[in-house]
Design a protein around this motif. Structure first.
Motif, PDB file in Angstrom:
ATOM      1  N   MET A 166       0.822  -1.206   0.000  1.00  0.00           N
ATOM      2  CA  MET A 166       0.000   0.000   0.000  1.00  0.00           C
ATOM      3  C   MET A 166       0.858   1.259   0.000  1.00  0.00           C
ATOM      4  SD  MET A 166      -3.016  -1.220   2.543  1.00  0.00           S
ATOM      5  CE  MET A 166      -4.124   0.142   2.297  1.00  0.00           C
ATOM      6  N   THR A 167       1.999   1.208   0.676  1.00  0.00           N
ATOM      7  CA  THR A 167       2.897   2.359   0.694  1.00  0.00           C
ATOM      8  C   THR A 167       3.455   2.615  -0.702  1.00  0.00           C
ATOM      9  OG1 THR A 167       3.496   1.897   2.981  1.00  0.00           O
ATOM     10  CG2 THR A 167       4.998   3.299   1.736  1.00  0.00           C
ATOM     11  N   ILE A 168       3.827   1.542  -1.378  1.00  0.00           N
ATOM     12  CA  ILE A 168       4.351   1.680  -2.736  1.00  0.00           C
ATOM     13  C   ILE A 168       3.268   2.218  -3.666  1.00  0.00           C
ATOM     14  CG2 ILE A 168       5.201   0.380  -4.734  1.00  0.00           C
ATOM     15  CD1 ILE A 168       6.623  -1.470  -2.687  1.00  0.00           C
ATOM     16  N   GLN A 169       2.055   1.675  -3.535  1.00  0.00           N
ATOM     17  CA  GLN A 169       0.960   2.140  -4.391  1.00  0.00           C
ATOM     18  C   GLN A 169       0.654   3.616  -4.151  1.00  0.00           C
ATOM     19  OE1 GLN A 169      -2.217  -0.576  -3.538  1.00  0.00           O
ATOM     20  NE2 GLN A 169      -1.676  -1.951  -5.215  1.00  0.00           N
ATOM     21  N   SER A 170       0.618   4.028  -2.889  1.00  0.00           N
ATOM     22  CA  SER A 170       0.316   5.432  -2.613  1.00  0.00           C
ATOM     23  C   SER A 170       1.445   6.332  -3.097  1.00  0.00           C
ATOM     24  CB  SER A 170       0.059   5.651  -1.129  1.00  0.00           C
ATOM     25  OG  SER A 170       1.227   5.440  -0.384  1.00  0.00           O
ATOM     26  N   ALA A 171       2.669   5.850  -3.010  1.00  0.00           N
ATOM     27  CA  ALA A 171       3.787   6.648  -3.509  1.00  0.00           C
ATOM     28  C   ALA A 171       3.686   6.805  -5.027  1.00  0.00           C
ATOM     29  CB  ALA A 171       5.112   5.992  -3.131  1.00  0.00           C
ATOM     30  N   LEU A 172       3.254   5.745  -5.695  1.00  0.00           N
ATOM     31  CA  LEU A 172       3.104   5.839  -7.148  1.00  0.00           C
ATOM     32  C   LEU A 172       1.972   6.798  -7.524  1.00  0.00           C
ATOM     33  CD1 LEU A 172       3.568   2.120  -8.236  1.00  0.00           C
ATOM     34  CD2 LEU A 172       5.138   4.024  -8.622  1.00  0.00           C
ATOM     35  N   ARG A 173       0.912   6.815  -6.740  1.00  0.00           N
ATOM     36  CA  ARG A 173      -0.212   7.698  -7.029  1.00  0.00           C
ATOM     37  C   ARG A 173       0.123   9.160  -6.768  1.00  0.00           C
ATOM     38  NH1 ARG A 173      -3.722   4.374  -3.625  1.00  0.00           N
ATOM     39  NH2 ARG A 173      -3.996   2.505  -4.826  1.00  0.00           N
ATOM     40  N   SER A 174       1.041   9.395  -5.842  1.00  0.00           N
ATOM     41  CA  SER A 174       1.315  10.781  -5.461  1.00  0.00           C
ATOM     42  C   SER A 174       2.472  11.405  -6.239  1.00  0.00           C
ATOM     43  CB  SER A 174       1.612  10.858  -3.964  1.00  0.00           C
ATOM     44  OG  SER A 174       2.844  10.212  -3.687  1.00  0.00           O
ATOM     45  N   ILE A 175       2.947  10.735  -7.270  1.00  0.00           N
ATOM     46  CA  ILE A 175       4.008  11.324  -8.082  1.00  0.00           C
ATOM     47  C   ILE A 175       3.403  12.496  -8.855  1.00  0.00           C
ATOM     48  CG2 ILE A 175       5.553  10.958 -10.049  1.00  0.00           C
ATOM     49  CD1 ILE A 175       5.814   8.059  -9.132  1.00  0.00           C
ATOM     50  N   PRO A 176       3.918  13.686  -8.634  1.00  0.00           N
ATOM     51  CA  PRO A 176       3.330  14.842  -9.321  1.00  0.00           C
ATOM     52  C   PRO A 176       3.618  14.785 -10.817  1.00  0.00           C
ATOM     53  CG  PRO A 176       5.298  15.503  -8.149  1.00  0.00           C
ATOM     54  CD  PRO A 176       5.041  14.067  -7.810  1.00  0.00           C
ATOM     55  N   LYS A 177       2.637  15.176 -11.570  1.00  0.00           N
ATOM     56  CA  LYS A 177       2.823  15.228 -13.015  1.00  0.00           C
ATOM     57  C   LYS A 177       3.556  16.513 -13.352  1.00  0.00           C
ATOM     58  CE  LYS A 177      -1.153  12.441 -14.025  1.00  0.00           C
ATOM     59  NZ  LYS A 177      -2.431  12.307 -14.695  1.00  0.00           N
ATOM     60  N   THR A 178       4.502  16.402 -14.230  1.00  0.00           N
ATOM     61  CA  THR A 178       5.268  17.583 -14.603  1.00  0.00           C
ATOM     62  C   THR A 178       4.468  18.384 -15.626  1.00  0.00           C
ATOM     63  OG1 THR A 178       6.408  16.316 -16.319  1.00  0.00           O
ATOM     64  CG2 THR A 178       7.486  16.471 -14.183  1.00  0.00           C
ATOM     65  N   PRO A 179       4.438  19.678 -15.433  1.00  0.00           N
ATOM     66  CA  PRO A 179       3.700  20.490 -16.419  1.00  0.00           C
ATOM     67  C   PRO A 179       4.441  20.473 -17.752  1.00  0.00           C
ATOM     68  CG  PRO A 179       4.837  21.903 -14.875  1.00  0.00           C
ATOM     69  CD  PRO A 179       5.026  20.481 -14.406  1.00  0.00           C
ATOM     70  N   GLU A 180       3.664  20.550 -18.782  1.00  0.00           N
ATOM     71  CA  GLU A 180       4.275  20.562 -20.104  1.00  0.00           C
ATOM     72  C   GLU A 180       5.037  21.861 -20.300  1.00  0.00           C
ATOM     73  OE1 GLU A 180       1.579  19.752 -23.280  1.00  0.00           O
ATOM     74  OE2 GLU A 180       0.588  18.151 -22.169  1.00  0.00           O
ATOM     75  N   ASN A 181       6.189  21.748 -20.887  1.00  0.00           N
ATOM     76  CA  ASN A 181       6.970  22.954 -21.177  1.00  0.00           C
ATOM     77  C   ASN A 181       6.346  23.662 -22.367  1.00  0.00           C
ATOM     78  OD1 ASN A 181       8.759  22.328 -19.175  1.00  0.00           O
ATOM     79  ND2 ASN A 181      10.206  21.294 -20.528  1.00  0.00           N
ATOM     80  N   GLN A 182       6.077  24.922 -22.157  1.00  0.00           N
ATOM     81  CA  GLN A 182       5.535  25.697 -23.261  1.00  0.00           C
ATOM     82  C   GLN A 182       6.698  26.373 -23.958  1.00  0.00           C
ATOM     83  OE1 GLN A 182       2.653  28.334 -21.658  1.00  0.00           O
ATOM     84  NE2 GLN A 182       1.160  26.722 -21.277  1.00  0.00           N
ATOM     85  N   GLU A 183       7.067  25.778 -25.047  1.00  0.00           N
ATOM     86  CA  GLU A 183       8.182  26.345 -25.800  1.00  0.00           C
ATOM     87  C   GLU A 183       7.663  27.480 -26.691  1.00  0.00           C
ATOM     88  OE1 GLU A 183      10.565  23.541 -27.882  1.00  0.00           O
ATOM     89  OE2 GLU A 183      10.418  22.066 -26.279  1.00  0.00           O
ATOM     90  N   GLN A 184       8.486  28.457 -26.796  1.00  0.00           N
ATOM     91  CA  GLN A 184       8.124  29.571 -27.672  1.00  0.00           C
ATOM     92  C   GLN A 184       8.358  29.158 -29.119  1.00  0.00           C
ATOM     93  OE1 GLN A 184      10.570  32.817 -26.445  1.00  0.00           O
ATOM     94  NE2 GLN A 184       9.106  33.512 -24.901  1.00  0.00           N
ATOM     95  N   SER A 185       7.569  29.718 -29.927  1.00  0.00           N
ATOM     96  CA  SER A 185       7.796  29.456 -31.351  1.00  0.00           C
ATOM     97  C   SER A 185       9.115  30.098 -31.751  1.00  0.00           C
ATOM     98  CB  SER A 185       6.636  30.001 -32.187  1.00  0.00           C
ATOM     99  OG  SER A 185       6.633  31.419 -32.117  1.00  0.00           O
ATOM    100  N   LEU A 186       9.645  29.679 -32.850  1.00  0.00           N
ATOM    101  CA  LEU A 186      10.916  30.235 -33.316  1.00  0.00           C
ATOM    102  C   LEU A 186      10.794  31.737 -33.587  1.00  0.00           C
ATOM    103  CD1 LEU A 186      12.109  27.386 -35.691  1.00  0.00           C
ATOM    104  CD2 LEU A 186      12.985  27.956 -33.440  1.00  0.00           C
TER     105      LEU A 186
END
Length: 105
Positions: A71-91
């Motif tokens: 259960m500790t492993i499962q909760s740790a996997l669930r709580s991994i924060p999603k990284t925000p997508e990098n908004q790259e500037q157009s050229l």
């Protein structure tokens, strides 16, 4: 450590069962009264039952520890924060920013 204790208790239980079997085979050959034979048999059986209770308690502890770890492993996997997508500037926007033309996005 718990697993080693369980194995030791299982071997002790096996020895008690072997002793009980040997007693049953040779009970007629002994010069004991019926009550003495019955008391000896009951003592062996009560020892086996108490070992069984202890074994079940230890097995439950091992199961609880395993569940907690899973259960500790499962909760740790669930709580991994999603990284925000990098908004790259157009050229073009990066070129304009380098030139200082304005705040183009």
């Amino acid at each position: 450590m718990l697993v080693a204790e369980i194995k030791e208790m299982e071997s002790t239980r096996t020895q008690f069962l072997k002793t009980l079997g040997d007693f049953e085979e040779h009970a007629d050959d002994e010069d004991l009264s019926f009550t003495e034979k019955t008391q000896f048999r009951m003592k062996l059986q009560s020892q086996i039952l108490s070992l069984d209770k202890s074994l079940m308690a230890k097995r439950k502890m091992v199961l609880d520890i395993s569940k907690e770890n899973i259960m500790t492993i499962q909760s740790a996997l669930r709580s991994i924060p999603k990284t925000p997508e990098n908004q790259e500037q157009s050229l073009m926007a990066s070129f304009l920013n380098k030139r200082g033309v304005g705040n183009a996005t």
